[in-house]
Design a protein around this motif. Structure first.
Motif, PDB file in Angstrom:
ATOM      1  N   GLY A  90      40.042  42.049  51.034  1.00  0.00           N
ATOM      2  CA  GLY A  90      41.361  42.664  50.943  1.00  0.00           C
ATOM      3  C   GLY A  90      41.451  43.675  49.825  1.00  0.00           C
ATOM      4  N   LEU A  91      40.554  43.630  48.862  1.00  0.00           N
ATOM      5  CA  LEU A  91      40.605  44.575  47.734  1.00  0.00           C
ATOM      6  C   LEU A  91      39.677  45.754  48.009  1.00  0.00           C
ATOM      7  CD1 LEU A  91      40.412  42.204  44.626  1.00  0.00           C
ATOM      8  CD2 LEU A  91      42.395  43.521  45.380  1.00  0.00           C
ATOM      9  N   PRO A  92      40.055  46.944  47.489  1.00  0.00           N
ATOM     10  CA  PRO A  92      39.092  48.051  47.610  1.00  0.00           C
ATOM     11  C   PRO A  92      37.833  47.723  46.788  1.00  0.00           C
ATOM     12  CG  PRO A  92      41.066  48.732  46.380  1.00  0.00           C
ATOM     13  CD  PRO A  92      41.297  47.323  46.820  1.00  0.00           C
ATOM     14  N   PRO A  93      36.670  48.328  47.152  1.00  0.00           N
ATOM     15  CA  PRO A  93      35.396  47.924  46.539  1.00  0.00           C
ATOM     16  C   PRO A  93      35.401  47.906  45.010  1.00  0.00           C
ATOM     17  CG  PRO A  93      35.017  49.501  48.286  1.00  0.00           C
ATOM     18  CD  PRO A  93      36.495  49.375  48.155  1.00  0.00           C
ATOM     19  N   GLU A  94      36.016  48.936  44.385  1.00  0.00           N
ATOM     20  CA  GLU A  94      35.934  48.956  42.906  1.00  0.00           C
ATOM     21  C   GLU A  94      36.764  47.826  42.293  1.00  0.00           C
ATOM     22  OE1 GLU A  94      38.924  52.057  44.161  1.00  0.00           O
ATOM     23  OE2 GLU A  94      37.006  51.331  44.890  1.00  0.00           O
ATOM     24  N   GLU A  95      37.905  47.485  42.939  1.00  0.00           N
ATOM     25  CA  GLU A  95      38.738  46.374  42.455  1.00  0.00           C
ATOM     26  C   GLU A  95      37.984  45.054  42.639  1.00  0.00           C
ATOM     27  OE1 GLU A  95      42.360  45.696  41.715  1.00  0.00           O
ATOM     28  OE2 GLU A  95      42.090  47.670  40.804  1.00  0.00           O
ATOM     29  N   GLU A  96      37.298  44.967  43.779  1.00  0.00           N
ATOM     30  CA  GLU A  96      36.546  43.744  44.089  1.00  0.00           C
ATOM     31  C   GLU A  96      35.456  43.538  43.031  1.00  0.00           C
ATOM     32  OE1 GLU A  96      33.752  42.203  47.640  1.00  0.00           O
ATOM     33  OE2 GLU A  96      35.393  43.526  48.198  1.00  0.00           O
ATOM     34  N   HIS A  97      34.822  44.664  42.671  1.00  0.00           N
ATOM     35  CA  HIS A  97      33.771  44.611  41.657  1.00  0.00           C
ATOM     36  C   HIS A  97      34.365  44.126  40.329  1.00  0.00           C
ATOM     37  CE1 HIS A  97      30.009  45.660  39.856  1.00  0.00           C
ATOM     38  NE2 HIS A  97      30.644  46.326  38.909  1.00  0.00           N
ATOM     39  N   ARG A  98      35.569  44.639  40.024  1.00  0.00           N
ATOM     40  CA  ARG A  98      36.222  44.254  38.765  1.00  0.00           C
ATOM     41  C   ARG A  98      36.574  42.764  38.776  1.00  0.00           C
ATOM     42  NH1 ARG A  98      41.264  47.477  37.357  1.00  0.00           N
ATOM     43  NH2 ARG A  98      42.128  45.955  35.940  1.00  0.00           N
ATOM     44  N   LEU A  99      37.069  42.304  39.930  1.00  0.00           N
ATOM     45  CA  LEU A  99      37.424  40.887  40.051  1.00  0.00           C
ATOM     46  C   LEU A  99      36.176  40.022  39.807  1.00  0.00           C
ATOM     47  CD1 LEU A  99      39.497  38.671  40.909  1.00  0.00           C
ATOM     48  CD2 LEU A  99      38.723  38.998  43.257  1.00  0.00           C
ATOM     49  N   HIS A 100      35.082  40.491  40.363  1.00  0.00           N
ATOM     50  CA  HIS A 100      33.822  39.762  40.208  1.00  0.00           C
ATOM     51  C   HIS A 100      33.446  39.684  38.732  1.00  0.00           C
ATOM     52  CE1 HIS A 100      29.565  38.844  40.624  1.00  0.00           C
ATOM     53  NE2 HIS A 100      29.903  38.365  41.820  1.00  0.00           N
ATOM     54  N   GLU A 101      33.513  40.834  38.045  1.00  0.00           N
ATOM     55  CA  GLU A 101      33.129  40.870  36.624  1.00  0.00           C
ATOM     56  C   GLU A 101      34.099  40.082  35.771  1.00  0.00           C
ATOM     57  OE1 GLU A 101      32.412  44.921  35.401  1.00  0.00           O
ATOM     58  OE2 GLU A 101      30.310  44.565  35.967  1.00  0.00           O
ATOM     59  N   ASP A 102      35.401  40.193  36.111  1.00  0.00           N
ATOM     60  CA  ASP A 102      36.450  39.501  35.346  1.00  0.00           C
ATOM     61  C   ASP A 102      36.285  37.995  35.360  1.00  0.00           C
ATOM     62  OD1 ASP A 102      37.861  41.555  34.441  1.00  0.00           O
ATOM     63  OD2 ASP A 102      39.692  41.178  35.613  1.00  0.00           O
ATOM     64  N   THR A 103      35.842  37.481  36.527  1.00  0.00           N
ATOM     65  CA  THR A 103      35.792  36.021  36.664  1.00  0.00           C
ATOM     66  C   THR A 103      34.416  35.448  36.332  1.00  0.00           C
ATOM     67  OG1 THR A 103      35.364  36.425  39.008  1.00  0.00           O
ATOM     68  CG2 THR A 103      37.593  35.739  38.425  1.00  0.00           C
ATOM     69  N   PHE A 104      33.389  36.297  36.373  1.00  0.00           N
ATOM     70  CA  PHE A 104      32.016  35.794  36.282  1.00  0.00           C
ATOM     71  C   PHE A 104      31.765  34.983  35.017  1.00  0.00           C
ATOM     72  CE2 PHE A 104      27.415  36.297  35.477  1.00  0.00           C
ATOM     73  CZ  PHE A 104      26.986  35.615  36.598  1.00  0.00           C
ATOM     74  N   GLN A 105      31.407  33.731  35.222  1.00  0.00           N
ATOM     75  CA  GLN A 105      31.038  32.821  34.123  1.00  0.00           C
ATOM     76  C   GLN A 105      32.197  32.522  33.165  1.00  0.00           C
ATOM     77  OE1 GLN A 105      27.844  31.200  33.348  1.00  0.00           O
ATOM     78  NE2 GLN A 105      27.763  31.556  35.530  1.00  0.00           N
ATOM     79  N   VAL A 106      33.428  32.874  33.580  1.00  0.00           N
ATOM     80  CA  VAL A 106      34.576  32.580  32.713  1.00  0.00           C
ATOM     81  C   VAL A 106      35.102  31.177  33.072  1.00  0.00           C
ATOM     82  CG1 VAL A 106      36.884  33.309  32.015  1.00  0.00           C
ATOM     83  CG2 VAL A 106      35.165  35.015  32.657  1.00  0.00           C
ATOM     84  N   PRO A 107      35.235  30.295  32.065  1.00  0.00           N
ATOM     85  CA  PRO A 107      35.733  28.951  32.381  1.00  0.00           C
ATOM     86  C   PRO A 107      37.148  29.008  32.964  1.00  0.00           C
ATOM     87  CG  PRO A 107      34.838  29.048  30.153  1.00  0.00           C
ATOM     88  CD  PRO A 107      34.892  30.449  30.666  1.00  0.00           C
ATOM     89  N   LEU A 108      37.408  28.087  33.875  1.00  0.00           N
ATOM     90  CA  LEU A 108      38.712  28.059  34.539  1.00  0.00           C
ATOM     91  C   LEU A 108      39.845  27.970  33.509  1.00  0.00           C
ATOM     92  CD1 LEU A 108      40.165  27.948  37.239  1.00  0.00           C
ATOM     93  CD2 LEU A 108      39.815  25.480  37.282  1.00  0.00           C
ATOM     94  N   ALA A 109      39.584  27.232  32.392  1.00  0.00           N
ATOM     95  CA  ALA A 109      40.614  27.027  31.369  1.00  0.00           C
ATOM     96  C   ALA A 109      41.029  28.346  30.699  1.00  0.00           C
ATOM     97  CB  ALA A 109      40.102  26.047  30.317  1.00  0.00           C
ATOM     98  N   ASP A 110      40.212  29.411  30.816  1.00  0.00           N
ATOM     99  CA  ASP A 110      40.600  30.713  30.275  1.00  0.00           C
ATOM    100  C   ASP A 110      41.567  31.419  31.206  1.00  0.00           C
ATOM    101  OD1 ASP A 110      38.858  30.281  28.265  1.00  0.00           O
ATOM    102  OD2 ASP A 110      37.799  32.206  28.461  1.00  0.00           O
TER     103      ASP A 110
END
Ligand code: ADP
Length: 473
Positions: A90-110
């Motif tokens: 549902g996200l355009p590719p660059e947003e999707e990439h950002r979502l991936h980077e934003d969440t990668f290896q970030v603990p859920l508690a953050d």
């Protein structure tokens, strides 16, 4: 088939949710079936099915049955529930990439507060209005304020999240953004996601086990071939040695008779020279094979030791070529050296000689005698490069990947004539690789079938500050 938005509006919501779930189940069954079949076509090809590709396919189907801005599927990994986006739609590719980077290896508690995490752990869906209840640390909300987060539970453990995102354009608050049917549907989708994750895991394990089994079988087959080759290769020179020693004995007996009759001539003395020469040749061949086997067992026992000293690569290469030329009657071996008379390296000179010798004896063994062989030593960028080029049959790209493995002998490449007297155990290049790697160098082959091969290795030049090492592995 997926239903479009118009038909969704005309169908009662519960029925619609049920139909959507069924559609998803059907589509998922098709994905995993396709992938299982793909595995059957190429058994043991590890693994065509991955969590990432399945997660992405899952997210795309889920987005088609849900009306929202985007959906995401996240895996949560130990020790502290670190997120990994395995699919989104549902996200355009660059947003999707950002979502991936934003969440990668970030603990859920953050991301979300403790109360929400506790709810997820008890298998409950959480609704979040990111304006009134923002992410714990500042994160992009990708233009969608209303979130539904459904837990993916695997064997009673929170293993992932299925999330949906809606904008606030049409709804006054998050509770009106998601109908009870949608919440139930999201929960159902999260349960399906759990099944998919589990199935992918099982398929992956199965494919890995299959691949391992195949590798073991291939090694066992190669080992069996090796045993039969080795026993043949070791017996042949022994038989020749025995025959020649017996012949020499008979000729000596004849000589004794001639001596008793005072008829000994230089001619008859020369007749014992030939079987002795043959004996020495075969003895050398046998010795080379035994040394290769000894080195092989040293590698297996982790006792393959390089005795590194400062040495001159020009001398090493020159000596090997001179020696090879003596034993390669009728063959032209051209040697090209750099202008400088010393190319300093810190190395086990005997072992580096073995590598050059192996390249050279293979070139001699596998290429027609009338074709010349070129040996080159070059210096560039603080590195010394040795190349041995032949004009033999060349090696196919598939075989190039395997020739460095122990016991591997490329099918269809024949040794030519008498030159077959060299070791032929399929260990030579394997030992070369070990030796060069223990010198922190690189090696390889450039070859095109039908156009010959160039085997090469590269070693760092010694620097003035380099200390000699006495025994380094
Ligand atoms: P071997 O004792 O069989 O020569 P190696 O490890 O030295 O073992 O070589 C492995 C295989 O690589 C050989 O059996 C041969 O098929 C292939 N090979 C090696 N060198 C050459 C070459 N110069 N030209 C073509 N094939 C080669």
């Amino acid at each position: 088939m997926f239903r479009d938005a118009t038909s969704q509006q005309q169908t009662p919501p519960t029925l619609q949710a049920f139909i959507s779930l069924l559609t998803l189940v059907e589509a998922l069954a098709a994905i995993t079936e396709q992938r299982e079949n793909a595995q059957c076509v190429e058994p043991g090809n590890v693994p065509t099915i991955t969590l990432r590709s399945t997660g992405q396919a899952f997210a795309e189907i889920a987005k088609q049955v849900l009306q929202c801005k985007y959906v995401g599927v996240l895996a949560l990994e130990p020790p502290d529930e670190r997120q990994r986006l395995i699919g989104s739609s549902g996200l355009p590719p660059e947003e999707e990439h950002r979502l991936h980077e934003d969440t990668f290896q970030v603990p859920l508690a953050d991301y979300i507060d403790t109360a929400a995490i506790a709810q997820l752990h008890t298998d409950q869906v959480v609704l979040l209005d990111l304006q009134t209840r923002p992410f714990v640390t500042t994160r992009s909300i990708h233009g969608a304020r209303y979130r539904l987060v459904a837990p993916i539970m695997l064997h009673g453990r929170l293993a992932g999240l299925f999330t949906m995102a809606k904008t606030d354009e049409k709804y006054p608050d998050v509770y009106s953004a998601y109908s009870p049917e949608e919440i139930a549907l999201a929960k159902g989708i999260a349960r399906l996601a759990a099944l998919v994750i589990e199935k992918v895991g099982l398929l992956q394990e199965c494919a890995e086990a299959q691949a391992k089994e195949q590798r073991l079988q291939a090694t066992a087959r190669r080992y069996e071939d090796f045993i039969s080759t080795a026993s043949h290769e070791l017996r042949t020179p022994l038989t020749t040695i025995k025959g020649n020693v017996q012949l020499a004995q008979r000729r000596v007996a004849a000589l004794e008779k001639q001596a008793a009759q005072n008829s000994l001539s230089p001619e008859s003395l020369r007749r014992i020279e030939q079987p002795l020469k043959e004996t020495l040749l075969n003895f050398n061949r046998l010795e080379r094979m035994i040394l290769e086997l000894l080195d092989f067992s040293r590698i297996q026992a982790d006792k393959f030791i390089m005795r590194k000293q400062p040495c001159n690569l020009v001398e090493i290469v020159r000596q090997v070529v001179e020696e090879a030329q003596k034993n390669a009657e009728g063959r032209v071996i051209r040697l090209s050296l750099p202008e400088q008379s010393v190319v300093p390296i810190i190395a086990d000179a005997d072992r580096i000689s073995e590598v050059v010798n192996n390249y050279l004896s293979n070139a001699h063994k596998y290429s027609p005698l009338e074709e010349s062989i070129d040996v080159r030593l070059m210096v560039e960028d603080e590195q010394a490069r040795v190349e041995v080029q032949d004009r033999g049959p060349g090696i196919s790209p598939e075989d190039q990947a395997h020739i460095w493995e122990r016991f591997y002998r490329a099918p269809g490449i024949e040794m030519l004539g008498e030159r077959a007297v060299n070791s032929n155990l399929g260990l030579g290049l394997y030992l070369c690789k070990e030796i060069i790697e223990l010198h922190q160098g690189q090696l390889g082959v450039n070859s095109t079938p039908g156009q010959g091969s160039t085997f090469w290795f590269v070693l760092e030049l010694a620097k003035v500050s380099d200390e000699p090492e006495n025994a380094t592995t």
